[in-house]
Design a protein around this motif. Structure first.
Motif, PDB file in Angstrom:
ATOM      1  N   HIS A  19      35.788  31.912  42.133  1.00 52.67           N
ATOM      2  CA  HIS A  19      35.300  33.081  41.091  1.00 52.67           C
ATOM      3  C   HIS A  19      33.930  32.674  40.235  1.00 52.67           C
ATOM      4  O   HIS A  19      32.787  31.281  40.684  1.00 52.67           O
ATOM      5  N   HIS A  53      37.592  33.746  32.092  1.00 52.43           N
ATOM      6  CA  HIS A  53      36.085  33.419  32.608  1.00 52.43           C
ATOM      7  C   HIS A  53      35.395  34.157  31.632  1.00 52.43           C
ATOM      8  O   HIS A  53      35.661  35.802  31.210  1.00 52.43           O
ATOM      9  N   HIS A 109      33.748  37.754  32.773  1.00 52.52           N
ATOM     10  CA  HIS A 109      33.291  38.463  33.408  1.00 52.52           C
ATOM     11  C   HIS A 109      33.930  39.626  32.135  1.00 52.52           C
ATOM     12  O   HIS A 109      35.222  39.066  32.014  1.00 52.52           O
ATOM     13  N   ASP A 129      35.789  41.767  32.460  1.00 47.41           N
ATOM     14  CA  ASP A 129      37.054  42.799  32.697  1.00 47.41           C
ATOM     15  C   ASP A 129      38.465  41.774  32.574  1.00 47.41           C
ATOM     16  O   ASP A 129      39.371  41.742  33.057  1.00 47.41           O
ATOM     17  N   HIS A 130      37.789  40.484  31.735  1.00 45.73           N
ATOM     18  CA  HIS A 130      38.452  39.702  31.059  1.00 45.73           C
ATOM     19  C   HIS A 130      38.785  38.751  30.011  1.00 45.73           C
ATOM     20  O   HIS A 130      39.215  38.735  28.658  1.00 45.73           O
ATOM     21  N   ASP A 154      41.776  35.157  38.100  1.00 45.46           N
ATOM     22  CA  ASP A 154      40.528  35.891  38.833  1.00 45.46           C
ATOM     23  C   ASP A 154      40.106  34.695  39.989  1.00 45.46           C
ATOM     24  O   ASP A 154      39.764  33.450  39.627  1.00 45.46           O
TER      25      ASP A 154
END
Ligand code: NI
Ligand code: MN
Length: 226
Positions: free
Chosen positions: A110, A49, A51, A53-54, A140
């Motif tokens: 998410h 996805h 975000h 942190d990914h 997530d």
């Protein structure tokens, strides 16, 4: 045999069939990162996805290595505009076959907004079939009952977030194990930040008491043969 390495947070490297796959390569700025993006040379990058942190170092890594990037259609379009050329747009429920094996995009509950505010489509998880073994990386997500459908495929390994706050916490991750029925489980997405502090060893004790699954708690940088 397939080998996975956890580099901290949701970053999983999967080595199989002569290829190196890297899921959600958030290394720069990841307090738990057990590797630097500059030292990795994946053949395939998978992004669950949008975000930060990914998505992490995806653009720089993909441009440097020419790795194939597998992600949803919307993120693929965004990456193309950032100069990433080798893309495989996919979407939830769809699978694709490669020399190293198969990957199917699964549901995830998410968000998926990209760092610049662009629409990132729907978030996903990944179900790999490699060397005859099924490995599910939930990425997530919150708990959802259709995890039982993923479990019906017969999982050798499930990689599950336990951090709470942004994803499933320990209680729902335990319920997820009951739905997924994997042979082994690796907990991820915890202790990177204060908001997702968890004790993986007490989670292991609970899961192993209430289910037949074996929990493998990895240190960042540690590997597991599947
Ligand atoms: Ni996220
Ligand atoms: Mn996350």
């Amino acid at each position: 045999m397939p080998k996975i390495t956890w580099f901290g947070h949701s970053v999983i490297q999967l080595e199989t069939g002569g290829a190196t796959l890297l899921v959600d390569p958030f290394l720069t700025g990841n307090p738990l990162a057990a590797a630097e993006a500059a030292d990795l040379a994946p053949d395939v990058i998978l992004v669950s996805h949008g975000h930060g942190d990914h998505l992490g170092d995806t653009v720089a890594l993909a441009r440097r290595t020419g790795a194939l990037v597998i992600c949803n259609f919307e993120i693929a379009g965004w990456l193309e505009k950032k100069g990433v050329a080798n893309l495989r747009p996919m979407h939830i429920g769809g699978g694709s076959d490669h020399a190293w094996g198969r990957v199917k995009l699964t549901n995830a509950l998410h968000g998926s907004g990209l760092p610049d505010g662009s629409y990132g489509g729907n978030p996903c998880g990944f179900l790999f079939t490699v060397e005859g073994k099924k490995i599910y990386h939930a990425c997530d997500t919150g708990l959802f009952s259709d995890m039982a459908l993923i479990g019906e495929e017969g999982l050798e390994l499930a990689i599950l977030p336990i951090g709470d706050n942004f994803t499933m916490g320990p209680n729902d991750a335990l319920r997820a194990v009951k739905l997924l029925k994997p042979r082994r489980v690796v907990p991820i997405h915890y202790n990177t930040f204060d908001l997702i502090k968890q004790d993986p060893d007490s989670w292991r004790t609970r899961v192993e008491k209430e289910t037949p699954a074996k929990v493998v708690v990895l240190e960042p940088g540690e590997s597991l043969t599947v």
